[in-house]
Design a protein around this motif. Structure first.
Motif, mmCIF file in Angstrom:
data_model
loop_
_atom_site.group_PDB
_atom_site.id
_atom_site.type_symbol
_atom_site.label_atom_id
_atom_site.label_comp_id
_atom_site.label_asym_id
_atom_site.label_seq_id
_atom_site.Cartn_x
_atom_site.Cartn_y
_atom_site.Cartn_z
ATOM 1 N N ALA A 19 -28.877 -3.681 22.495
ATOM 2 C CA ALA A 19 -30.301 -3.442 21.243
ATOM 3 C C ALA A 19 -29.646 -1.888 21.262
ATOM 4 C CB ALA A 19 -30.964 -3.319 21.395
ATOM 5 N N MET A 20 -29.951 -1.680 19.615
ATOM 6 C CA MET A 20 -29.537 0.075 19.226
ATOM 7 C C MET A 20 -30.815 0.972 19.616
ATOM 8 S SD MET A 20 -27.150 2.308 18.133
ATOM 9 C CE MET A 20 -26.448 1.395 16.518
ATOM 10 N N VAL A 21 -30.798 1.827 20.146
ATOM 11 C CA VAL A 21 -31.836 3.473 20.870
ATOM 12 C C VAL A 21 -31.438 4.482 19.891
ATOM 13 C CG1 VAL A 21 -32.555 4.389 22.029
ATOM 14 C CG2 VAL A 21 -31.742 1.974 22.831
ATOM 15 N N GLY A 22 -31.807 4.648 18.954
ATOM 16 C CA GLY A 22 -31.476 5.904 18.510
ATOM 17 C C GLY A 22 -30.514 5.346 16.974
ATOM 18 N N TRP A 23 -29.814 6.011 16.964
ATOM 19 C CA TRP A 23 -28.239 5.764 16.164
ATOM 20 C C TRP A 23 -27.585 6.055 16.639
ATOM 21 C CZ3 TRP A 23 -28.116 1.733 12.919
ATOM 22 C CH2 TRP A 23 -27.049 2.248 12.209
ATOM 23 N N ASP A 24 -27.137 5.232 17.948
ATOM 24 C CA ASP A 24 -25.994 5.635 18.934
ATOM 25 C C ASP A 24 -25.536 4.346 19.125
ATOM 26 O OD1 ASP A 24 -24.690 6.312 21.111
ATOM 27 O OD2 ASP A 24 -26.627 6.740 22.611
ATOM 28 N N PHE A 25 -23.638 4.947 19.131
ATOM 29 C CA PHE A 25 -22.784 3.507 19.476
ATOM 30 C C PHE A 25 -21.378 4.607 20.554
ATOM 31 C CE2 PHE A 25 -24.121 3.009 15.113
ATOM 32 C CZ PHE A 25 -23.696 1.691 14.841
ATOM 33 N N SER A 26 -22.164 5.193 21.634
ATOM 34 C CA SER A 26 -21.320 5.946 22.586
ATOM 35 C C SER A 26 -21.056 4.174 23.637
ATOM 36 C CB SER A 26 -22.989 6.238 23.291
ATOM 37 O OG SER A 26 -23.409 5.971 23.786
ATOM 38 N N ALA A 27 -22.416 3.577 23.381
ATOM 39 C CA ALA A 27 -21.763 2.233 24.431
ATOM 40 C C ALA A 27 -20.551 2.225 24.526
ATOM 41 C CB ALA A 27 -23.191 1.615 24.638
ATOM 42 N N LEU A 28 -19.852 1.410 23.147
ATOM 43 C CA LEU A 28 -18.322 1.124 22.401
ATOM 44 C C LEU A 28 -17.164 2.393 22.729
ATOM 45 C CD1 LEU A 28 -19.973 -0.491 19.785
ATOM 46 C CD2 LEU A 28 -18.806 -1.461 21.751
ATOM 47 N N ASP A 29 -18.024 3.600 22.958
ATOM 48 C CA ASP A 29 -17.010 4.991 23.528
ATOM 49 C C ASP A 29 -15.773 4.041 24.296
ATOM 50 O OD1 ASP A 29 -18.414 6.381 22.723
ATOM 51 O OD2 ASP A 29 -19.130 7.840 24.104
ATOM 52 N N GLY A 30 -14.308 4.262 23.715
ATOM 53 C CA GLY A 30 -13.340 3.554 24.462
ATOM 54 C C GLY A 30 -13.124 2.828 23.966
ATOM 55 N N ARG A 31 -13.886 1.880 23.380
ATOM 56 C CA ARG A 31 -13.573 0.272 23.462
ATOM 57 C C ARG A 31 -13.798 0.139 21.589
ATOM 58 N NH1 ARG A 31 -17.504 -3.307 25.637
ATOM 59 N NH2 ARG A 31 -18.415 -1.328 24.997
ATOM 60 N N MET A 32 -13.932 1.020 20.633
ATOM 61 C CA MET A 32 -14.014 0.900 19.107
ATOM 62 C C MET A 32 -13.974 1.919 18.561
ATOM 63 S SD MET A 32 -16.925 0.509 16.328
ATOM 64 C CE MET A 32 -17.935 2.406 16.940
ATOM 65 N N THR A 33 -12.574 2.086 17.636
ATOM 66 C CA THR A 33 -12.588 3.355 17.429
ATOM 67 C C THR A 33 -12.692 2.944 15.604
ATOM 68 O OG1 THR A 33 -10.690 2.865 17.287
ATOM 69 C CG2 THR A 33 -10.975 4.599 19.384
ATOM 70 N N ALA A 34 -13.130 4.545 14.955
ATOM 71 C CA ALA A 34 -13.727 4.452 13.778
ATOM 72 C C ALA A 34 -12.656 6.024 13.292
ATOM 73 C CB ALA A 34 -15.102 4.480 13.229
ATOM 74 N N ASP A 35 -11.854 5.096 12.046
ATOM 75 C CA ASP A 35 -11.590 5.884 10.845
ATOM 76 C C ASP A 35 -12.879 6.901 10.371
ATOM 77 O OD1 ASP A 35 -8.285 5.170 11.200
ATOM 78 O OD2 ASP A 35 -8.806 4.597 9.532
ATOM 79 N N GLU A 36 -12.241 8.503 9.936
ATOM 80 C CA GLU A 36 -13.618 9.207 9.798
ATOM 81 C C GLU A 36 -12.930 8.970 8.336
ATOM 82 O OE1 GLU A 36 -16.638 10.221 10.565
ATOM 83 O OE2 GLU A 36 -16.051 9.532 12.979
ATOM 84 N N PRO A 37 -14.081 9.681 7.306
ATOM 85 C CA PRO A 37 -13.788 10.027 5.697
ATOM 86 C C PRO A 37 -13.420 10.888 5.503
ATOM 87 C CG PRO A 37 -16.235 9.143 6.344
ATOM 88 C CD PRO A 37 -15.417 9.355 7.290
ATOM 89 N N ARG A 38 -12.450 11.380 4.198
ATOM 90 C CA ARG A 38 -11.642 12.052 4.525
ATOM 91 C C ARG A 38 -12.530 14.044 4.148
ATOM 92 N NH1 ARG A 38 -10.605 9.159 -0.282
ATOM 93 N NH2 ARG A 38 -11.902 9.829 -2.196
ATOM 94 N N TRP A 39 -13.656 13.360 4.161
ATOM 95 C CA TRP A 39 -15.311 14.591 3.932
ATOM 96 C C TRP A 39 -16.024 14.471 4.792
ATOM 97 C CZ3 TRP A 39 -15.249 9.898 0.351
ATOM 98 C CH2 TRP A 39 -16.112 9.423 0.993
ATOM 99 N N ASP A 40 -16.682 15.847 5.279
ATOM 100 C CA ASP A 40 -17.385 16.023 6.317
ATOM 101 C C ASP A 40 -17.724 16.140 5.829
ATOM 102 O OD1 ASP A 40 -18.578 17.092 8.574
ATOM 103 O OD2 ASP A 40 -16.567 18.185 9.188
#
Length: 255
Positions: A19-40
């Protein structure tokens, strides 16, 4: 079937309990990678906050990104009047607890429920909104003349592969740059920038994918592990698993 293959459904069921706590995907660190948009988008918000005094962050999650922005501004943040909203009930108390030390009040607000923003007319000079629904008319109402609106959104067609694999219809396929631009313009805001981007999100295996779908259950409403064992086995055998990301951003001003 090997012992490992036999055990995987049990692992997938356990992963689907996440279940999500806050807005935190750290549980998937090392198992999920996501490209970043070209903007910041974070940098764009930081720059806009530096020249603002009355700010609202819509859909703050657990306040994580807003805390990062406040920290980046340093002492300058002390002179800002900052408020936040959150519409997902489990996150409201988390956000209030996390943001209280920074003097940021968190208001319960859900645009999809037809709520009015909890701010006076023309009371803000910056509204930021990252991955949260918004009512363009309400945003225009609370912005003072010269006030700016910055938003980055997840396109409602993101990760279309998930619905192809597991069935179901997207909940928000109307969330597109074209529709958002039309709504913002119709509300009387002048669009300064409109942009969209496509990238990739990669999962190490089916377990990581199932855990992700548990954290964001709106991507595949009604997903159940046991009904999709054969598909999960097929995807796991061809790992890594790749789906499409879609983002868009808008910047607008109230003249």
């Amino acid at each position: 079937m090997t012992d490992a293959e036999f055990a995987r459904p049990q692992e997938w069921r356990a992963a689907h309990a996440a279940a999500m706590v806050g807005w935190d995907f750290s549980a998937l660190d090392g198992r999920m990678t996501a490209d970043e948009p070209r903007w910041d988008f974070t940098a764009e918000c930081r720059a806009a906050m530096a020249s603002a005094t009355r700010i609202a962050d819509l859909g703050t999650g657990g306040g994580e990104r807003l805390i990062e922005l406040i920290g980046d501004l340093g002492a300058a943040a002390e002179s800002l009047a900052i408020a936040a909203t959150e519409g997902w009930e489990p996150n409201i108390e988390i956000a209030r607890r996390n943001l209280a030390p920074f003097g940021v009040g968190v208001h319960r607000y859900d645009s999809e429920a037809g709520d009015s923003l909890p701010f006076e007319d023309a009371s803000l000079d910056l509204v930021v909104c990252r991955h949260e629904s918004f009512d363009a008319g309400e945003v225009a109402r609370v912005l003072a003349p010269g006030g700016r609106f910055l938003t980055q959104q997840v396109d409602g067609r993101e990760a279309h592969e998930l619905r192809e694999w597991f069935g179901g219809d997207p909940l928000h396929d109307d969330v597109t740059l074209a529709n958002a631009s039309s709504e913002v313009a119709a509300a009387g805001l002048r669009i300064e920038l409109a942009d969209e981007w496509t990238g990739r999100m990669t999962f190490a295996d089916a377990r990581a994918l199932v855990e992700y779908m548990a954290l964001v259950p709106w991507d595949v409403p009604g997903f159940e592990v046991d009904a999709n064992i054969s598909t999960l086995r097929r995807l796991d055998a061809a790992r890594p698993i790749v789906v499409t990301q879609r983002r868009f951003r808008l910047a607008a001003v109230r003249d």
